[in-house]
Design an enzyme around this catalytic site. Structure first.
Site, mmCIF file in Angstrom:
data_model
loop_
_atom_site.group_PDB
_atom_site.id
_atom_site.type_symbol
_atom_site.label_atom_id
_atom_site.label_comp_id
_atom_site.label_asym_id
_atom_site.label_seq_id
_atom_site.Cartn_x
_atom_site.Cartn_y
_atom_site.Cartn_z
ATOM 1 N N VAL A 11 -6.209 16.217 -1.977
ATOM 2 C CA VAL A 11 -6.955 15.347 -1.463
ATOM 3 C C VAL A 11 -6.032 14.256 -0.440
ATOM 4 O O VAL A 11 -6.246 13.793 0.414
ATOM 5 C CB VAL A 11 -7.675 14.473 -2.453
ATOM 6 C CG1 VAL A 11 -8.100 13.105 -2.017
ATOM 7 C CG2 VAL A 11 -8.702 15.239 -3.014
ATOM 8 N N LYS A 35 8.397 18.104 -4.226
ATOM 9 C CA LYS A 35 7.261 18.173 -3.240
ATOM 10 C C LYS A 35 7.395 17.303 -2.034
ATOM 11 O O LYS A 35 7.144 17.594 -0.964
ATOM 12 C CB LYS A 35 5.858 17.645 -4.055
ATOM 13 C CG LYS A 35 4.881 18.557 -3.770
ATOM 14 C CD LYS A 35 3.596 17.710 -4.645
ATOM 15 C CE LYS A 35 2.347 18.717 -4.793
ATOM 16 N NZ LYS A 35 1.296 18.165 -5.622
ATOM 17 N N THR A 120 -11.152 10.721 -7.968
ATOM 18 C CA THR A 120 -12.414 10.758 -8.698
ATOM 19 C C THR A 120 -12.167 10.112 -10.060
ATOM 20 O O THR A 120 -11.414 10.398 -11.152
ATOM 21 C CB THR A 120 -13.132 12.361 -9.046
ATOM 22 O OG1 THR A 120 -13.028 12.670 -7.894
ATOM 23 C CG2 THR A 120 -14.313 12.212 -9.912
ATOM 24 N N PHE A 151 -15.417 13.953 -0.969
ATOM 25 C CA PHE A 151 -16.355 15.355 -1.393
ATOM 26 C C PHE A 151 -15.869 16.521 -0.650
ATOM 27 O O PHE A 151 -16.504 17.484 -0.467
ATOM 28 C CB PHE A 151 -17.824 14.809 -0.579
ATOM 29 C CG PHE A 151 -18.406 13.570 -1.510
ATOM 30 C CD1 PHE A 151 -18.998 13.631 -2.582
ATOM 31 C CD2 PHE A 151 -18.531 12.366 -0.537
ATOM 32 C CE1 PHE A 151 -19.527 12.625 -3.344
ATOM 33 C CE2 PHE A 151 -18.968 11.438 -1.198
ATOM 34 C CZ PHE A 151 -19.589 11.448 -2.651
ATOM 35 N N LEU A 152 -14.667 16.312 -0.255
ATOM 36 C CA LEU A 152 -13.969 17.630 0.525
ATOM 37 C C LEU A 152 -13.944 18.552 -0.511
ATOM 38 O O LEU A 152 -13.875 18.537 -1.799
ATOM 39 C CB LEU A 152 -12.771 17.310 0.940
ATOM 40 C CG LEU A 152 -11.508 17.142 0.351
ATOM 41 C CD1 LEU A 152 -10.821 18.101 -0.413
ATOM 42 C CD2 LEU A 152 -10.350 16.231 0.957
ATOM 43 N N GLY A 273 -14.750 26.655 -11.828
ATOM 44 C CA GLY A 273 -13.523 26.384 -12.435
ATOM 45 C C GLY A 273 -12.837 25.248 -11.633
ATOM 46 O O GLY A 273 -13.694 24.688 -10.495
ATOM 47 N N CYS A 276 -12.014 20.062 -10.116
ATOM 48 C CA CYS A 276 -12.914 19.192 -10.229
ATOM 49 C C CYS A 276 -14.245 19.305 -10.988
ATOM 50 O O CYS A 276 -14.374 18.541 -11.900
ATOM 51 C CB CYS A 276 -13.554 19.105 -8.678
ATOM 52 S SG CYS A 276 -12.326 18.297 -7.578
ATOM 53 N N LYS A 279 -13.708 19.324 -15.053
ATOM 54 C CA LYS A 279 -13.144 17.898 -15.614
ATOM 55 C C LYS A 279 -13.905 16.792 -15.202
ATOM 56 O O LYS A 279 -14.134 15.793 -16.111
ATOM 57 C CB LYS A 279 -11.731 17.679 -15.033
ATOM 58 C CG LYS A 279 -11.525 16.792 -13.587
ATOM 59 C CD LYS A 279 -10.265 16.368 -13.426
ATOM 60 C CE LYS A 279 -9.937 16.155 -11.864
ATOM 61 N NZ LYS A 279 -11.155 15.105 -11.381
ATOM 62 N N LYS A 336 -11.356 29.539 -6.183
ATOM 63 C CA LYS A 336 -12.469 30.020 -5.088
ATOM 64 C C LYS A 336 -11.367 30.539 -3.899
ATOM 65 O O LYS A 336 -10.219 30.303 -4.037
ATOM 66 C CB LYS A 336 -13.086 28.664 -4.514
ATOM 67 C CG LYS A 336 -12.381 27.634 -4.185
ATOM 68 C CD LYS A 336 -13.169 26.392 -4.027
ATOM 69 C CE LYS A 336 -13.766 26.148 -2.674
ATOM 70 N NZ LYS A 336 -14.330 25.023 -2.435
#
Ligand SMILES: NC(=O)c1ccc[n+]([C@@H]2O[C@H](COP(=O)([O-])OP(=O)(O)OC[C@H]3O[C@@H](n4cnc5c(N)ncnc54)[C@H](O)[C@@H]3O)[C@@H](O)[C@H]2O)c1
Length: 474
Positions: A11, A35, A120, A151-152, A273, A276, A279, A336
């Site tokens: 995000v 990172k 979120t 909402f991405l 899965g 998002c 959880k 996905k």
């Protein structure tokens, strides 16, 4: 505008890159040193279509840089909080990263800041943030807090950010509301150079919905819980189809033609899965519980989803008879397609169950191998789907990557030990795959019925409603 984004995950990175793409100046921070160093050196820490290209372009234009959280907090007029909110053991969202950022903002920032929660979070987190900011503020910080749920979807995050259906903001401050309108104006008016399309499909621009903070926070959790419910619903319909001899694809098609229902999220499979839905559903259940609302409907949604892997493994057991010592190819590891994210991915639970049954698992995914390997090193990871299928007693399709729709079945037929495909996403046409000489099993379709039962059912008109596929076909 000068915008800071805290947290460079799926995000945060998308937010920072896209805000720079639409003309703002962005600082993105990350507290994972490895990172951060990768990002500073132009190396992507995650896979997301189009994101790398956008980041390169906006960095070249001098509109995005990666810095420490302290620098980002000191710099931006508005600060987007995009850190993780993983589940605690009791299902509550773990807000410790959010609290840590609030504390740092209180200590470091001076003057006015707009603080935007994009992570979120449970309803009333905005109120907690306000309270903690005032407790920790030491430099005369003046601030507003706004909720701006994201909402991405992973796999299409850049597209979703730049061409959303809606932008939701929740704040009780007119100043915050005006600033957010200004930030998002290029997206609302669809006036920016699109890095994806030469001619953008959604020219209309999104609805800009402004609410109070609590409502905006609830919109996100309620939306994800509703979508999860739709998936569990169709998965139960798929069970029923298997039990009575119907085809869930046709049932879903017939349902989806009703505009009040809609056709999206009516694809049965091995369950939802990712970082998002599982959880957020848990967190929403806990919020309801703590608020004295009996939302046991959502407990059922969760329970149905948790049962999906066991039902799928049962199909494997039914087909292979003995799983111990069998070689099983798993196609698709990401939760996905078009992402490398394996957090709460069905593939992980599935492979754990197969390993526990004594199978040798050979897995392939175009992008998610390294992340899966870090969780399950005992699996053999392959460099293509054919290698995974070498000597396999079954091929299990778990993630519907496009690549799997274009396989050379002749080559596969000679690679496998047993020609068996168990399709956890109903990607293939049953006749096509049987025509290639494979036994084909999918979810909630007529092909999923063992032959002798299928015949029995044609003769019998009495439905044993309430039974699931396992009980009927065992
Ligand atoms: N992933 C999605 O598809 C998606 C979509 C919508 C909303 N969300 C929500 O957005 C939030 C972030 O999700 P994500 O998938 O990007 O998570 P993520 O785990 O990929 O990214 C969060 C990042 O924040 C970093 N971080 C934590 N504390 C920090 C700090 N103090 N300073 C700087 N960096 C810090 C972490 O190291 C991590 O890299 C979550 O609340 C999630 O529920 C996610």
């Amino acid at each position: 505008m000068k915008l800071s984004v805290i947290g460079a995950g799926y995000v945060g990175l998308t937010t920072a890159a896209c805000l720079a793409q639409i003309g703002h100046d962005a600082f993105c921070s990350e507290n994972d040193a490895e990172k951060l160093s990768k990002l500073q050196n132009g190396v992507m820490p995650l896979f997301e279509p189009h994101l790398e290209g956008v980041i390169k372009a906006v960095r070249r234009a001098g509109r995005l840089c990666f810095r420490s959280t302290e620098e980002a907090i000191a710099w931006g007029d508005a600060i987007f909080i995009c850190v993780g909110t993983p589940p605690l053991a009791n299902g509550d969202a773990d807000l410790s990263a959010i609290e840590g950022v609030a504390r740092a903002i209180g200590k470091r920032a001076a003057g006015y800041r707009l603080i935007i929660e994009k992570s979120t979070v449970p309803v009333q987190t905005g109120a907690q943030l306000r309270k903690h900011l005032s407790v920790h503020s030491t430099n005369g910080l003046r601030y507003d807090v706004a909720s701006n749920p994201e909402f991405l979807r992973e796999g299409t995050s850049v597209e979703d950010f730049l061409h959303p259906d809606r932008i939701v903001i929740g704040t009780d401050s007119p100043r915050a509301s005006d600033l957010l309108r200004e930030i998002y104006e290029p997206i609302v008016k669809q006036k920016f150079t699109c890095p994806i399309h030469s001619s953008c499909p959604k020219r209309q621009g999104p609805i800009f919905l402004a609410t109070d903070t609590n409502s905006a926070e609830l919109i996100k959790h309620a939306s994800n819980s509703f979508l999860a419910m739709k998936i569990s619903f169709i998965n139960m319909v798929a069970n029923l189809c298997e039990a009575v001899g119907a085809d869930v694809t046709k049932v879903a098609q017939g349902m989806g033609l009703d505009p009040r229902i809609g056709s999206s999220f009516l694809n049965p499979g091995v369950g939802f899965g990712g970082f998002c839905f599982p959880k957020d559903l848990q967190a929403f259940i806990r919020i309801a519980e703590k608020s004295g609302c009996d939302f046991s409907l959502l407990r059922e949604v969760e329970k149905i989803n948790q049962g999906r892997i066991e039902l799928f493994v049962e199909k494997v057991r039914r087909e292979l008879w003995i799983v111990r010592g069998k070689r099983i190819a798993v196609w698709g590891l990401a939760f996905k397609p078009n992402t490398d994210d394996v957090r709460f991915a069905p593939s992980i639970s599935l492979m754990k169950a197969l390993l526990a049954d004594g199978a040798a698992v050979r897995a392939y995914d175009p992008e998610a191998t390294e992340k899966a390997r870090a969780i399950l090193p005992e699996v053999t990871y392959c460099s293509d789907p054919y290698q995974a299928a070498e000597g396999a007693d079954a091929i299990l399709l778990v993630t519907e990557w496009d690549e799997f729709r274009h396989m050379d079945w002749k080559r596969l037929r000679s690679a496998v030990e047993q020609p068996l495909v168990i399709d956890g996403r109903n990607v293939f046409n049953p006749e096509d795959i049987s025509g290639k000489g494979f036994r084909y099993v999918s979810i909630g379709r007529l092909d999923a019925l063992p032959r002798q039962l299928s015949e029995e059912k044609v003769e019998s008109s009495s439905f044993r409603a309430g039974n699931n596929a396992q009980e009927v076909t065992a």
